[in-house]
Design an enzyme around this catalytic site. Structure first.
Site, PDB file in Angstrom:
ATOM      1  N   ARG A  25      59.936 -23.178  32.610  1.00 44.65           N
ATOM      2  CA  ARG A  25      59.852 -22.090  33.746  1.00 44.65           C
ATOM      3  C   ARG A  25      58.803 -22.281  34.807  1.00 44.65           C
ATOM      4  O   ARG A  25      57.736 -22.760  34.408  1.00 44.65           O
ATOM      5  CB  ARG A  25      59.773 -20.579  33.236  1.00 44.65           C
ATOM      6  N   HIS A  47      53.271 -32.883  30.412  1.00 45.25           N
ATOM      7  CA  HIS A  47      54.327 -33.198  31.322  1.00 45.25           C
ATOM      8  C   HIS A  47      54.663 -34.581  30.745  1.00 45.25           C
ATOM      9  O   HIS A  47      53.724 -35.128  30.668  1.00 45.25           O
ATOM     10  CB  HIS A  47      53.836 -32.959  32.581  1.00 45.25           C
ATOM     11  N   LYS A  71      62.324 -19.567  36.650  1.00 45.37           N
ATOM     12  CA  LYS A  71      60.754 -19.012  36.796  1.00 45.37           C
ATOM     13  C   LYS A  71      60.329 -17.800  36.172  1.00 45.37           C
ATOM     14  O   LYS A  71      61.313 -17.182  35.587  1.00 45.37           O
ATOM     15  CB  LYS A  71      60.661 -18.655  38.478  1.00 45.37           C
ATOM     16  N   ASN A 116      49.532 -27.371  30.287  1.00 44.90           N
ATOM     17  CA  ASN A 116      51.004 -27.799  30.368  1.00 44.90           C
ATOM     18  C   ASN A 116      50.989 -29.149  30.015  1.00 44.90           C
ATOM     19  O   ASN A 116      50.050 -30.083  30.258  1.00 44.90           O
ATOM     20  CB  ASN A 116      51.425 -27.789  31.902  1.00 44.90           C
TER      21      ASN A 116
HETATM   22  C1  GAR Z   1      58.419 -32.632  26.205  1.00 47.17           C
HETATM   23  O1  GAR Z   1      58.602 -33.994  26.443  1.00 47.17           O
HETATM   24  C2  GAR Z   1      57.368 -32.096  27.523  1.00 47.17           C
HETATM   25  O2  GAR Z   1      56.859 -32.982  28.019  1.00 47.17           O
HETATM   26  C3  GAR Z   1      58.858 -31.631  28.338  1.00 47.17           C
HETATM   27  O3  GAR Z   1      59.666 -31.118  27.503  1.00 47.17           O
HETATM   28  C4  GAR Z   1      59.375 -31.520  26.483  1.00 47.17           C
HETATM   29  C5  GAR Z   1      59.369 -30.616  25.061  1.00 47.17           C
HETATM   30  O4  GAR Z   1      59.881 -31.205  24.082  1.00 47.17           O
HETATM   31  N1  GAR Z   1      57.995 -30.621  29.399  1.00 47.17           N
HETATM   32  C6  GAR Z   1      58.354 -30.796  30.995  1.00 47.17           C
HETATM   33  O5  GAR Z   1      59.273 -31.585  31.204  1.00 47.17           O
HETATM   34  C7  GAR Z   1      57.881 -29.677  31.560  1.00 47.17           C
HETATM   35  N2  GAR Z   1      58.006 -30.163  32.875  1.00 47.17           N
HETATM   36  P1  GAR Z   1      59.690 -30.341  22.701  1.00 47.17           P
HETATM   37  O6  GAR Z   1      60.561 -29.045  23.068  1.00 47.17           O
HETATM   38  O7  GAR Z   1      60.311 -31.181  21.711  1.00 47.17           O
HETATM   39  O8  GAR Z   1      58.215 -30.341  22.555  1.00 47.17           O
END
Ligand code: GAR
Length: 192
Positions: free
Chosen positions: A93, A111, A65, A109
């Site tokens: 986080r 997701h 966090k 954000n």
């Molecule tokens: C992405 O798939 C994003 O949706 C996810 O992390 C990845 C980052 O990829 N985010 C989450 O899961 C947030 N809860 P990247 O570093 O290649 O952009």
């Protein structure tokens, strides 16, 4: 519109945003800073490549966090960037009230699921294991409820018989790389 990107991982979505900017596809948005809570994150290599400041920003003492001293550290550094928009692009986080209040209405954000399905960690794996046939990704406003803020936009992906977890992940990431820059471009057109 001044954009600050926060990420913890390889940074493929930050890269997609910067490539969209180079191609003239980011509207009135400009990436002014990238910060990562991981000193060795791939996202930090984008800085020199695209001529954007990129730095490790220590989020200690917590691991999952943004709170306490780390939160104060982030608020100070990001305030100095005078952001209009803060984009969480793989920033792993949970955001707490201090940070939310400091940048009220300015945090979005990405997701990797069609929210409200599969919030939390490993949205892609959750969808895969559940066996859904339509999956996707979501950009939403950040609130105190993890992955629960108002949805801004989504993109859908079909899971075929021939897909593996790897090819499915690739489809989700490809969809994210189109969706997130498009949302930022659209938000920038609304910026006064
Ligand atoms: C992405 O798939 C994003 O949706 C996810 O992390 C990845 C980052 O990829 N985010 C989450 O899961 C947030 N809860 P990247 O570093 O290649 O952009």
């Amino acid at each position: 519109m001044r954009v600050v990107i926060l990420g913890s991982g390889r940074g493929s979505n930050a890269e997609a945003i910067l490539l969209a900017k180079q191609a003239g596809g980011l509207g009135r948005a400009e990436v002014v800073q990238i910060f990562s809570d991981k000193p060795d994150a791939g996202i930090l290599t984008l800085g020199p490549r695209f001529g954007v400041p990129a730095a490790f920003l220590d989020a200690a003492p917590y691991k999952t966090k943004l709170d306490g001293a780390g939160e104060q550290h982030y608020i100070a550094a990001i305030t100095a960037c005078r952001p209009d928009l803060i984009v969480l692009a793989g920033f792993m986080r949970v955001i707490k009230p201090g940070f939310l209040t400091a940048f009220a209405g300015k945090i979005i954000n990405l997701h990797p699921s069609l929210l409200p399905s599969f919030p939390g960690l490993d949205g892609i794996g959750q969808a895969w294991r559940r066996g859904v046939k339509i999956a996707g990704c979501t950009v939403h406003e950040v609130t105190l409820e993890v992955d629960g803020g108002p949805i801004i936009d989504q993109a859908a992906v079909r899971i075929d018989e021939s897909d593996t977890l790897e090819t499915f992940s690739g489809k989700i990431h490809a969809a994210e790389h189109v969706l997130l820059p498009a949302v930022i471009a659209r938000l920038s057109q609304k910026q006064p």
